[in-house]
Structures are given as structure tokens and as C-alpha cells.
Design a protein around this motif. Structure first.
Motif, PDB file in Angstrom:
ATOM      1  N   SER A 122      47.666  30.704  -7.986  1.00  0.00           N
ATOM      2  CA  SER A 122      46.645  29.681  -8.250  1.00  0.00           C
ATOM      3  C   SER A 122      47.247  28.281  -8.235  1.00  0.00           C
ATOM      4  CB  SER A 122      45.963  29.948  -9.593  1.00  0.00           C
ATOM      5  OG  SER A 122      46.818  29.611 -10.682  1.00  0.00           O
ATOM      6  N   MET A 123      48.553  28.189  -8.492  1.00  0.00           N
ATOM      7  CA  MET A 123      49.240  26.898  -8.479  1.00  0.00           C
ATOM      8  C   MET A 123      49.735  26.516  -7.090  1.00  0.00           C
ATOM      9  SD  MET A 123      51.512  27.283 -11.977  1.00  0.00           S
ATOM     10  CE  MET A 123      52.324  25.694 -11.737  1.00  0.00           C
ATOM     11  N   ARG A 124      49.661  27.428  -6.136  1.00  0.00           N
ATOM     12  CA  ARG A 124      50.247  27.170  -4.818  1.00  0.00           C
ATOM     13  C   ARG A 124      49.655  25.946  -4.123  1.00  0.00           C
ATOM     14  NH1 ARG A 124      53.292  30.209  -0.919  1.00  0.00           N
ATOM     15  NH2 ARG A 124      53.251  32.044  -2.291  1.00  0.00           N
ATOM     16  N   PRO A 125      48.329  25.754  -4.077  1.00  0.00           N
ATOM     17  CA  PRO A 125      47.807  24.570  -3.370  1.00  0.00           C
ATOM     18  C   PRO A 125      48.338  23.252  -3.927  1.00  0.00           C
ATOM     19  CG  PRO A 125      46.049  26.162  -3.741  1.00  0.00           C
ATOM     20  CD  PRO A 125      47.223  26.648  -4.522  1.00  0.00           C
ATOM     21  N   ALA A 126      48.358  23.104  -5.264  1.00  0.00           N
ATOM     22  CA  ALA A 126      48.872  21.867  -5.852  1.00  0.00           C
ATOM     23  C   ALA A 126      50.366  21.724  -5.590  1.00  0.00           C
ATOM     24  CB  ALA A 126      48.594  21.848  -7.357  1.00  0.00           C
ATOM     25  N   THR A 127      51.079  22.845  -5.608  1.00  0.00           N
ATOM     26  CA  THR A 127      52.514  22.816  -5.348  1.00  0.00           C
ATOM     27  C   THR A 127      52.799  22.433  -3.899  1.00  0.00           C
ATOM     28  OG1 THR A 127      52.826  24.530  -7.032  1.00  0.00           O
ATOM     29  CG2 THR A 127      54.634  24.183  -5.504  1.00  0.00           C
ATOM     30  N   GLU A 128      51.985  22.909  -2.979  1.00  0.00           N
ATOM     31  CA  GLU A 128      52.134  22.541  -1.573  1.00  0.00           C
ATOM     32  C   GLU A 128      51.885  21.055  -1.366  1.00  0.00           C
ATOM     33  OE1 GLU A 128      50.948  26.736   0.662  1.00  0.00           O
ATOM     34  OE2 GLU A 128      49.370  25.285   0.191  1.00  0.00           O
ATOM     35  N   ARG A 129      50.902  20.503  -2.075  1.00  0.00           N
ATOM     36  CA  ARG A 129      50.642  19.059  -1.955  1.00  0.00           C
ATOM     37  C   ARG A 129      51.826  18.248  -2.472  1.00  0.00           C
ATOM     38  NH1 ARG A 129      45.425  20.873  -3.465  1.00  0.00           N
ATOM     39  NH2 ARG A 129      45.786  20.395  -5.672  1.00  0.00           N
ATOM     40  N   LEU A 130      52.395  18.683  -3.587  1.00  0.00           N
ATOM     41  CA  LEU A 130      53.559  17.996  -4.141  1.00  0.00           C
ATOM     42  C   LEU A 130      54.716  18.039  -3.149  1.00  0.00           C
ATOM     43  CD1 LEU A 130      55.206  16.684  -6.438  1.00  0.00           C
ATOM     44  CD2 LEU A 130      55.598  18.996  -7.349  1.00  0.00           C
ATOM     45  N   ALA A 131      55.004  19.202  -2.596  1.00  0.00           N
ATOM     46  CA  ALA A 131      56.121  19.348  -1.660  1.00  0.00           C
ATOM     47  C   ALA A 131      55.893  18.528  -0.395  1.00  0.00           C
ATOM     48  CB  ALA A 131      56.318  20.824  -1.303  1.00  0.00           C
ATOM     49  N   HIS A 360      64.058  40.908 -17.573  1.00  0.00           N
ATOM     50  CA  HIS A 360      63.717  40.452 -16.225  1.00  0.00           C
ATOM     51  C   HIS A 360      63.060  39.083 -16.322  1.00  0.00           C
ATOM     52  CE1 HIS A 360      61.067  40.114 -12.640  1.00  0.00           C
ATOM     53  NE2 HIS A 360      62.073  40.714 -12.027  1.00  0.00           N
ATOM     54  N   CYS A 361      63.436  38.173 -15.434  1.00  0.00           N
ATOM     55  CA  CYS A 361      62.983  36.790 -15.505  1.00  0.00           C
ATOM     56  C   CYS A 361      61.464  36.688 -15.551  1.00  0.00           C
ATOM     57  CB  CYS A 361      63.522  36.007 -14.314  1.00  0.00           C
ATOM     58  SG  CYS A 361      62.969  34.299 -14.261  1.00  0.00           S
ATOM     59  N   THR A 362      60.939  36.101 -16.623  1.00  0.00           N
ATOM     60  CA  THR A 362      59.492  35.961 -16.764  1.00  0.00           C
ATOM     61  C   THR A 362      58.907  35.086 -15.672  1.00  0.00           C
ATOM     62  OG1 THR A 362      59.838  36.071 -19.160  1.00  0.00           O
ATOM     63  CG2 THR A 362      57.670  35.375 -18.410  1.00  0.00           C
ATOM     64  N   GLY A 363      59.659  34.104 -15.234  1.00  0.00           N
ATOM     65  CA  GLY A 363      59.151  33.169 -14.239  1.00  0.00           C
ATOM     66  C   GLY A 363      59.447  33.554 -12.803  1.00  0.00           C
ATOM     67  N   ALA A 364      59.737  34.819 -12.531  1.00  0.00           N
ATOM     68  CA  ALA A 364      60.107  35.237 -11.174  1.00  0.00           C
ATOM     69  C   ALA A 364      59.009  34.930 -10.157  1.00  0.00           C
ATOM     70  CB  ALA A 364      60.448  36.725 -11.160  1.00  0.00           C
ATOM     71  N   SER A 365      57.757  35.203 -10.492  1.00  0.00           N
ATOM     72  CA  SER A 365      56.658  34.951  -9.545  1.00  0.00           C
ATOM     73  C   SER A 365      56.517  33.458  -9.260  1.00  0.00           C
ATOM     74  CB  SER A 365      55.343  35.500 -10.098  1.00  0.00           C
ATOM     75  OG  SER A 365      55.379  36.910 -10.175  1.00  0.00           O
ATOM     76  N   LEU A 366      56.648  32.637 -10.291  1.00  0.00           N
ATOM     77  CA  LEU A 366      56.579  31.189 -10.104  1.00  0.00           C
ATOM     78  C   LEU A 366      57.731  30.708  -9.236  1.00  0.00           C
ATOM     79  CD1 LEU A 366      55.256  28.468 -10.831  1.00  0.00           C
ATOM     80  CD2 LEU A 366      56.778  28.375 -12.822  1.00  0.00           C
ATOM     81  N   ALA A 367      58.936  31.197  -9.498  1.00  0.00           N
ATOM     82  CA  ALA A 367      60.103  30.781  -8.716  1.00  0.00           C
ATOM     83  C   ALA A 367      59.952  31.175  -7.254  1.00  0.00           C
ATOM     84  CB  ALA A 367      61.367  31.407  -9.303  1.00  0.00           C
ATOM     85  N   ARG A 368      59.478  32.395  -7.002  1.00  0.00           N
ATOM     86  CA  ARG A 368      59.286  32.843  -5.617  1.00  0.00           C
ATOM     87  C   ARG A 368      58.301  31.918  -4.892  1.00  0.00           C
ATOM     88  NH1 ARG A 368      60.011  38.477  -7.752  1.00  0.00           N
ATOM     89  NH2 ARG A 368      61.617  39.419  -6.411  1.00  0.00           N
ATOM     90  N   MET A 369      57.187  31.620  -5.561  1.00  0.00           N
ATOM     91  CA  MET A 369      56.192  30.748  -4.943  1.00  0.00           C
ATOM     92  C   MET A 369      56.783  29.373  -4.661  1.00  0.00           C
ATOM     93  SD  MET A 369      53.974  28.036  -5.597  1.00  0.00           S
ATOM     94  CE  MET A 369      53.654  27.981  -7.370  1.00  0.00           C
ATOM     95  N   GLU A 370      57.505  28.797  -5.612  1.00  0.00           N
ATOM     96  CA  GLU A 370      58.094  27.468  -5.423  1.00  0.00           C
ATOM     97  C   GLU A 370      59.087  27.457  -4.266  1.00  0.00           C
ATOM     98  OE1 GLU A 370      59.123  24.940  -8.970  1.00  0.00           O
ATOM     99  OE2 GLU A 370      58.859  26.860  -9.986  1.00  0.00           O
ATOM    100  N   LEU A 371      59.938  28.469  -4.190  1.00  0.00           N
ATOM    101  CA  LEU A 371      60.945  28.513  -3.133  1.00  0.00           C
ATOM    102  C   LEU A 371      60.304  28.686  -1.762  1.00  0.00           C
ATOM    103  CD1 LEU A 371      63.567  30.696  -5.015  1.00  0.00           C
ATOM    104  CD2 LEU A 371      63.823  28.281  -4.402  1.00  0.00           C
ATOM    105  N   GLN A 372      59.255  29.504  -1.675  1.00  0.00           N
ATOM    106  CA  GLN A 372      58.533  29.651  -0.410  1.00  0.00           C
ATOM    107  C   GLN A 372      57.896  28.327   0.011  1.00  0.00           C
ATOM    108  OE1 GLN A 372      55.698  32.839  -0.955  1.00  0.00           O
ATOM    109  NE2 GLN A 372      57.294  34.305  -1.529  1.00  0.00           N
ATOM    110  N   VAL A 373      57.259  27.663  -0.937  1.00  0.00           N
ATOM    111  CA  VAL A 373      56.608  26.389  -0.642  1.00  0.00           C
ATOM    112  C   VAL A 373      57.635  25.336  -0.254  1.00  0.00           C
ATOM    113  CG1 VAL A 373      55.319  24.464  -1.670  1.00  0.00           C
ATOM    114  CG2 VAL A 373      54.554  26.822  -2.035  1.00  0.00           C
ATOM    115  N   ALA A 374      58.746  25.277  -0.987  1.00  0.00           N
ATOM    116  CA  ALA A 374      59.769  24.263  -0.717  1.00  0.00           C
ATOM    117  C   ALA A 374      60.330  24.405   0.688  1.00  0.00           C
ATOM    118  CB  ALA A 374      60.883  24.364  -1.754  1.00  0.00           C
TER     119      ALA A 374
END
Length: 412
Positions: A122-131, A360-374
């Protein structure tokens, strides 16, 4: 199977070998020290002594590392009267990371709902705009840029500020504090760096008070509500947890973005493949997570609450065990050609870079999304993206837990 595979010609020792100083001698760049390969073959329970604290056992094989992560007989909490092996003169508190169930479970449940794969998407669109905005700013200011300063640092800061509810305008203040805390945990201590942790805790404490008075649609407000309504956190736990989430959500991702870019620059055939086949991006991120040694060394020992059998023998009761995910991610018993970067690798997602089991890292899904977007934004916005210096001239951080370049000059 590679030449490193565990065949009869590579016999293991009958018992523990000599105690080795640890961390191993630092290596330049993102190289994994050759001793990891040696001890993984022949000393799967390798006695080591860190600069401070008791000796311990270093575990490097994939199945052993995974077992230590998952087996509840290995405990994170340091037993009373025990001197934990570490790189710092003093123990650095880590809050949630120092806990075992049920205390760990109680706090982890509070944040788990905020770090689901669905919320990350759900955060991907805003993250893509930032990147995309950061890439456009670099292109406009070009013809060169510093990927660390102009992208790898501000991008994850923007994402975690939005999620937690930390004012983005304060980013320069807590960037300095987080950098100092990272050096403290990495062994480059001192009173000034301890003071930086105190200042960051005070900052988060004031932010918690503000969110208590003026709740907002952010994670800190949710945690404050859980603390006040349900008494599921002490005030100290709440403030420390908010600080840990800020550090973890920024520092690791910032280093990974720069590290991944450097790895791709030094593997031009893989970079060309990813440019030609952008659909490989999710698998490419997983392979880069597997291949890239983010940490300088194993850290955060676990203590055996009972005798436990691993592939190299028996771990005695009370023994601290250090787990090297960097070495486990290069285990030839699991990954064919483990020292080769292959963005089309079929089982790259089996890596242990996010840990395993209760921690196991709680933020794994967030990190994966950020790295893909970046990576996606950099490749889309800069088709000719390349390193603007000789790889040997890149300056690397020292005295820190997470590896990363100080600066990374790029052109496009």
C-alpha cells in the motif's frame, strides 16, 4: 556442487580448533573474508574470541545458522553474571533484540500488523514518487551525483519518517545520531557516541509525548495508544522501540541501496541483464540480499539453554553462539556457485539475510519493497547509470556494524 562442497577430501576436525580472534581481519569493499570459507568447511563450530567478553562458537553453515535461529533452546537474553562476547567495551542495549519469548512475543505482536506485506504494498505508490523525485533531482543537478548523499540516505529516511510519524524536517539531526549509534554498536565507541544514543532517546521521548497529546495516523501514535489503553508496553520500552524502529528502518536500507549499486557496477554483465529485463527486479533483490555481506561480522550471540547438536558437534549449555548469515548465504550445500552473482538464481529467496524464526526481521516486506523501488527508479530514470570512478577508489566506512561506501560517485 562446487569445489568447496563438503566431500571426504575436506575432512572436518575431530574437535574445536584453536580459538581465533574475531571479527576476522577487516577486508576492503564487500569481500567476504576467506577464513569464512575455511571454517565453514572444516570448523563448523569455530571457537572465537571477540575484543571483549567471553569466548564463543562461530556457526557458518546454512543449516546450522537456520537451526540456531529457530531452536528455542538458543536464547538471546544474556544470562546473569555472563560477560557477552562483543566488539564494544560496554554492553549496548538493543531492546527487543535482547529479548526472548514471552516478552519478545508481547512487543513484537504490537508492531507486526504495521509491517505486513499488504501494508508495504500500500506504501509502494508513495515510495515510487519519492524515489522518482530524488532521481529527477540528481539528473537535473548532474552530470554526476553522490548516490549515498543524494539518494541512498534520503530515500529510506523519507519512507520510515512517513511510516513512524517522525518529522522529515528533523532528518539531519537524527541522521547524525543514528550514524553515531551505528559506530557505537560497530565497536567504535566513546562517550560522545553514547551521548548520541541518549540524545536520540530524548528526541523519541519528546515525540512520544507529542503524539500522546496530538495523535496522528502513524505507527508511533498506534504504539502510544497500545501503551496507554492496554498497558502492553512500559514507557521505557515504548521509547526504546520507537528508536530501534527508526534506526533499523533507515540504516540497513541506506547501506543496502549503495552496496547493491556497487555490486551491480562491478558485475556489468548482471547490470546489463537487469536493464534489459526489468521483470527480474524482485528476484534480483533477493539474490543481492544473498550475495552482499551487509554486516562486518556476526553479532548478537545466542546462549544454549541445553546441549544442542549441530553439524559440527555439541554446543555446551550456556555457550554463546555467533551466527554468520554472510557465510551461510554462501554455503555450496544450498546455493550452486555461491560466490557468483546470478540474478536469475532459482533459490535466491532461501537466503537468511532477514534472519529466521522468532527474530526474523519484522520489516522484511517493507525493506524488499523499498529496495525494489530504489533500484527500479535508478535504472528507469538513469538508463546509462554507471560508477563514476575506479571501483578501487571507493572509500568504505570503518568502525561500523553495517558495510557501506562513504560516497559513491555515479554518472548516467
Amino acid at each position: 556442487m562446487t569445489a568447496e562442497s563438503r566431500d571426504p577430501g575436506l575432512a572436518e576436525q575431530d574437535g574445536p580448533g584453536p580459538e581465533r580472534p574475531y571479527p576476522f581481519t577487516p577486508t576492503r569493499s564487500l569481500d567476504l573474508h576467506a577464513l569464512y570459507q575455511q571454517v565453514r568447511k572444516n570448523e563448523p563450530l569455530c571457537p572465537v574470541r571477540m575484543p571483549y567478553g567471553d569466548p564463543g562458537l562461530l556457526v557458518t553453515r546454512y543449516e546450522d545458522v537456520k537451526a540456531v535461529f529457530a531452536d528455542p533452546r538458543f536464547r538471546r537474553a544474556v544470562p546473569a553474571g555472563v560477560d557477552q562476547p562483543r566488539v564494544t567495551p560496554d554492553l549496548v542495549p538493543l531492546g527487543l533484540m535482547d529479548m526472548d519469548p514471552p516478552e519478545h512475543t508481547r512487543i513484537r505482536r504490537l508492531i507486526a500488523a504495521s509491517f505486513t506485506a499488504q501494508r508495504a504494498e500500500s506504501m509502494r505508490p508513495a515510495t515510487e514518487r519519492l524515489a522518482a523525485g530524488l532521481v529527477a533531482a540528481m539528473v537535473e543537478a548532474g552530470p554526476t551525483a553522490d548516490l549515498v548523499r543524494d539518494f541512498a540516505v534520503p530515500f529510506p529516511i523519507g519512507v520510515i519518517c512517513e511510516l513512524l510519524g517522525v518529522p522529515f524536517e528533523d532528518r539531519h539531526r537524527f541522521h547524525h545520531w543514528i550514524t553515531e549509534v551505528n559506530r557505537l554498536v560497530g565497536g567504535d565507541g566513546g562517550q560522545a557516541r553514547m551521548a548520541s544514543m541518549g540524545e536520540l532517546l530524548m528526541y523519541m521521548g519528546e515525540l512520544v509525548k507529542k503524539r500522546r497529546a496530538e495523535p496522528a495516523a502513524d505507527l508511533i501514535s498506534e504504539l502510544v495508544a497500545a501503551r496507554d489503553r492496554e498497558d502492553r508496553l512500559t514507557e521505557e520500552e515504548l521509547v526504546f522501540l520507537c528508536m530501534l524502529l527508526l534506526i533499523a528502518g533507515y540504516e540497513t536500507t541506506a547501506n543496502e541501496i549503495a552496496d547493491f549499486a556497487y555490486v551491480l557496477f562491478t558485475h556489468p554483465e548482471q547490470l546489463a541483464l537487469l536493464k534489459s529485463r526489468p521483470e527480474l527486479l524482485p528476484d534480483a533483490v533477493e539474490e543481492l540480499l544473498r550475495f552482499t555481506p551487509l554486516t562486518v561480522s556476526a553479532a548478537y550471540p545466542r546462549y544454549a539453554a541445553a546441549e544442542v547438536e549441530l553439524s559440527g558437534g555439541t554446543v555446551p549449555v550456556g555457550c554463546p553462539v555467533l551466527t554468520s548469515t554472510n557465510a551461510a548465504n554462501r554455503d555450496p550445500e544450498v546455493f550452486d556457485g555461491p560466490d557468483l552473482l546470478d540474478l536469475t538464481r532459482a533459490n535466491g529467496r532461501q537466503h537468511l539475510s532477514f534472519g529466521h524464526g522468532a527474530h526474523h526481521c519484522t520489516g522484511a516486506s517493507l525493506a524488499r519493497m523499498e529496495l525494489q523501488v530504489a533500484l527500479g527508479a535508478l535504472l528507469a530514470g538513469m538508463p546509462g547509470l554507471r560508477l563514476a570512478c575506479d571501483p578501487e577508489d571507493v572509500e568504505w566506512k570503518t568502525g561500523v556494524l553495517f558495510r557501506g561506501p562513504e560516497t559513491l560517485p555515479i554518472a548516467w
